[in-house]
Design a protein around this motif. Structure first.
Motif: not given
Length: 790
Positions: A109, A211-212
């Protein structure tokens, strides 16, 4: 696109700690991001150009780091920092993009946030983020892209790029968005309608944003500049194009046009070639130094546009003396801005005459070849705002140098071609003749399309007894050698024609001459010394043509009523081959017929075959069978259209005439000396009937001598013929083959004065031989003037 949107979106902190740099193939730093400067304390000016190993704390590592790993980097403020990095090789380039982050924050992250922050904060790599519909969400790091205004969120590439470039880029992005496969280093061109004439080439890499849950969110595109490499390739392409394109023609103006078109639009917006007036005519250009009237003319423009009031063919006005002009005259290229050139010209009227509107940079390269300045090549920049670089100057200098050699080759050819044409024209006869036998008109057109002059010729030779010899021929080969050979053959034909052999015998003797000429030239070109020839003798008394051909096509004959008269002959081989006879064909031709002798270039070549060419020629002649010959010839060449570029064209037109029957009188006598008195009596009565009594005395003496010699030395029968036209022709025919000889008799000699007396009483005399004897002929002027004077 020079302004960037500040909106990045959620999760941007993951990229905050990422640093980026670009290394070349040797491991030298060529780009250094702001984040890297903040991490290590070295700004771009201190790092770019240095090997990356200079930054390593332990001094280890080769010239290029491995694709991924960890290293310790020195910090300016002391100490070292350990970073994890990964290197991405850029496609079609030796450069690599290195992305790194301190190990203490190398989590997925944090790395992501650092990467985004580093990419969005640096200028070395352009970053553009597109949404799912390819609308722009962010654009930054591309200050050199055209347009200049900030790009609002939601804009499309078509809003500031030309449709062709926008569609190409979007097609690549859409493929990445749909497939998920990244694009690495694709080269793209970017042009904007807001900046015409400017273009940039960039290498684009692109990855899909997800996206995730792995759903596509958009595309991120990364750009690095390829303009420098592209410019180098463009320069090489221009040099290659100049080598291929310029010099294919031997026409000076056309070569200049090719040169002007080569440098537009690759280097400038306007290309002009000026040449010295002497160059256009093939002469050496004058050696000039300084200003004044340089005798230059505007010859070629790449776009058809001209600066100022100058137009094609105009003479350039006098130029002031200036160091820049003298530099150009010494063979060096000069570059000037608008203000510099205006200062040089000084005179406002001269500036208006020579300069285009709205230009800002001018480059002038001299066309210098073999020690002479032929002219100059001008390159103007009007729409392109960039000034000329050193690379541009070197490139134009090279192109101008090659172009100057091509123009000088064309100039030298023009000079040689002009000399050859002048020589050939001086060797050809008068274009028109008018004799009792016929009216003739000859036309000659040199080979076009840059070919050398050839050896075509035509001739109309008046022969004794009012006959006329018609000749066309073509010497093989090109240039002055063919022209000189043509002149020698024409002189030989005149000499042989005076001996009055039949056409076949004349060609046989001419064939032997060509073989001797071939033996005189070097062995490597000896086999090219050949010639084709058509020889025709027209007799206006009998209205017959005797024809013999050495490799030439038969004449085309059109009767007075416009119908074609077919002529069939058996051509012999070209002159110089040897060993073959030349067959003589005799045909009758109506008075007033149009006879066309021509070389093969008139009917063969290009997309035309022989039959089609002859048909077109015949049809054109039939349509003009009664028009003046000169007009007919020009019209015929026009009707035939585009003629072969590499062939000379020769056309000899003849409109035949006939001697009226009451202008001819003939008698036959036996071999008896008593007939001499009868012959004198008959010619006296005939001359009286024609109103030529004043010629009776001299004609009686001539006839007495010729008939007496015929009876005494040759036997009978003896033929006597008088022909009255513009001269009085007297012919005596006998079966003998002895050659009459003119000699000076001694004071005590009883004979030997006959032919001497004949020569004194006539304007000219001679002898010709037939198959069964000979004919001695004489000519006398009808006005009774003294032959020795007239």
């Amino acid at each position: 696109m020079s302004a960037a949107s500040s909106h990045v979106g959620p999760g941007s902190a993951a990229f905050d700690a990422l640093v980026t740099a670009v290394l070349d193939g040797e491991g030298t730093v060529v780009r250094w991001s702001r984040a890297a400067a903040e991490l290590l304390g070295y700004d771009a000016t201190e790092v770019c150009g240095r090997p990356v190993r200079d930054l390593l704390a332990d001094g280890s590592g080769g010239a290029c780091p491995p694709a991924r790993g960890s290293v310790r980097l020195n910090r300016r403020q002391g100490g070292a920092v350990e970073v994890a990095y990964r290197a991405f090789r850029l496609a079609e380039s030796a450069e690599s993009l290195v992305v790194a982050a301190p190990n203490r924050r190398a989590g997925a992250e944090d790395l992501g946030a650092s990467l985004v922050r580093a990419l969005f904060s640096q200028d070395a790599i352009g970053v553009v983020v597109h949404g799912p519909d390819l609308a722009l969400l962010h654009a930054g790091g591309l200050p050199a892209m055209p347009g200049g205004a900030p790009v609002p969120p939601g804009a499309r590439l078509r809003d500031f790029l030309v449709p062709e470039d926008a569609d190409d880029i979007e097609a690549s992005l859409r493929q990445v968005l749909e497939s998920g496969a990244p694009l690495i280093g694709g080269e793209k061109r970017m042009r904007s309608p807001l900046a015409p004439g400017r273009e940039r080439f960039l290498r684009m890499s692109a990855v899909r944003l997800e996206d995730e849950d792995g759903r596509p969110m958009g595309v991120a595109a990364f750009f690095t500049y390829a303009t420098g490499a592209q410019r180098a390739r463009s320069h090489l392409d221009l040099l290659r194009e100049a080598a291929i394109r310029v010099g294919g023609s031997l026409d000076v103006a056309r070569t200049a046009q090719e040169l002007a078109e080569t440098i537009v639009p690759g280097i400038g917006d306007l290309g002009i070639v000026d040449l010295a007036e002497a160059v256009l005519t093939g002469d050496e250009p004058p050696h000039r130094s300084g200003g004044g009237d340089l005798h230059l003319r505007a010859v070629a423009s790449a776009t058809g546009q001209w600066p100022g009031r100058v137009r094609k063919g105009d003479a350039l006005p006098p130029l002031p003396d200036h160091p820049s002009l003298r530099t150009l005259q010494r063979g060096k290229t000069i570059v000037m801005t608008r203000d510099e050139l205006l200062a040089v010209l000084g005179d406002r009227s001269a500036a208006e005459a020579l300069l285009p509107e709205a230009w800002h940079s001018l480059m002038i390269a001299p066309l210098y070849a073999r020690g002479s300045m032929l002219g100059d090549l001008q390159v103007w920049r009007v729409a392109d705002p960039e000034p000329f670089t050193r690379e541009d100057t070197d490139l134009v200098t090279q192109i101008a140098s090659r172009g100057a050699l091509a123009i000088d080759n064309a100039r030298r050819y023009t000079r040689e071609h002009r000399a050859a044409v002048a020589l050939q024209q001086s060797l050809l006869p008068r274009a028109t003749t008018d004799t009792p036998a016929a009216e003739t008109a000859g036309l000659y057109r040199p080979a076009g399309g840059g070919a050398e002059i050839g050896g075509d010729w035509f001739d109309a030779i008046p022969l004794p007894s009012l006959r006329l010899a018609l000749v066309v021929g073509d010497v093989a080969g090109r240039g002055l050698r063919a022209t000189v050979a043509m002149g020698r053959l024409r002189a030989a034909i005149h000499t042989l024609a005076d001996l009055e052999p039949d056409p076949g015998e004349l060609l046989t003797r001419l064939d032997a001459l060509v073989q001797r000429l071939a033996a005189e030239v070097p062995a490597e070109i000896r086999d090219t010394v050949t010639a084709a020839c058509l020889y025709v003798v027209y007799d206006p008394v009998t209205c017959q043509c005797m024809i013999a051909s050495a490799g030439q096509l038969p004449p085309v004959v059109v009767r007075p009523d416009g119908t074609e008269q077919e002529i069939r002959i058996s051509p012999g081989p070209p002159l110089g081959v040897g060993g073959m006879p030349f067959e003589v064909t005799t045909v009758e031709v109506e008075p007033g017929s149009l006879i066309a002798l021509h070389t093969k270039g008139l009917v063969i070549g290009g997309d035309r075959d022989l039959d089609a060419g002859l048909r077109r020629l015949t049809d054109s002649l039939r349509a003009r069978s009664r028009t003046p010959l000169r007009d007919t010839g020009r019209a015929v060449l026009g009707d035939l259209g585009e003629l072969p570029r590499g062939e000379d064209v020769t056309l000899l037109l003849t409109r035949t005439r006939a001697v009226q029957g009451d202008h001819i009188a003939s008698w036959d006598f036996p071999a008896d000396l008593r007939i001499v008195a009868e012959a004198r009596e008959k010619i006296t009565r005939q001359l009286a009937a024609w109103g030529l009594d004043e010629l009776s005395f001299t004609t009686e003496l001539v006839v007495s001598e010729l008939v007496t010699n015929a009876v005494r030395y040759a036997g009978g029968p003896v033929g006597l013929r008088l022909i009255r036209e513009d001269v009085l022709v007297c012919e005596v025919t006998d079966p003998g083959n002895t050659q009459p000889r003119l000699r000076q008799a001694g004071s005590t000699d009883e004979g030997g004065r006959g032919l001497f007396l004949v020569a004194q009483l006539t304007s000219r005399w001679g002898c010709r031989y037939g198959q069964t004897g000979k004919t001695i002929w004489t000519e006398q002027p009808l006005d009774g003037s003294d032959p020795a004077i007239g």
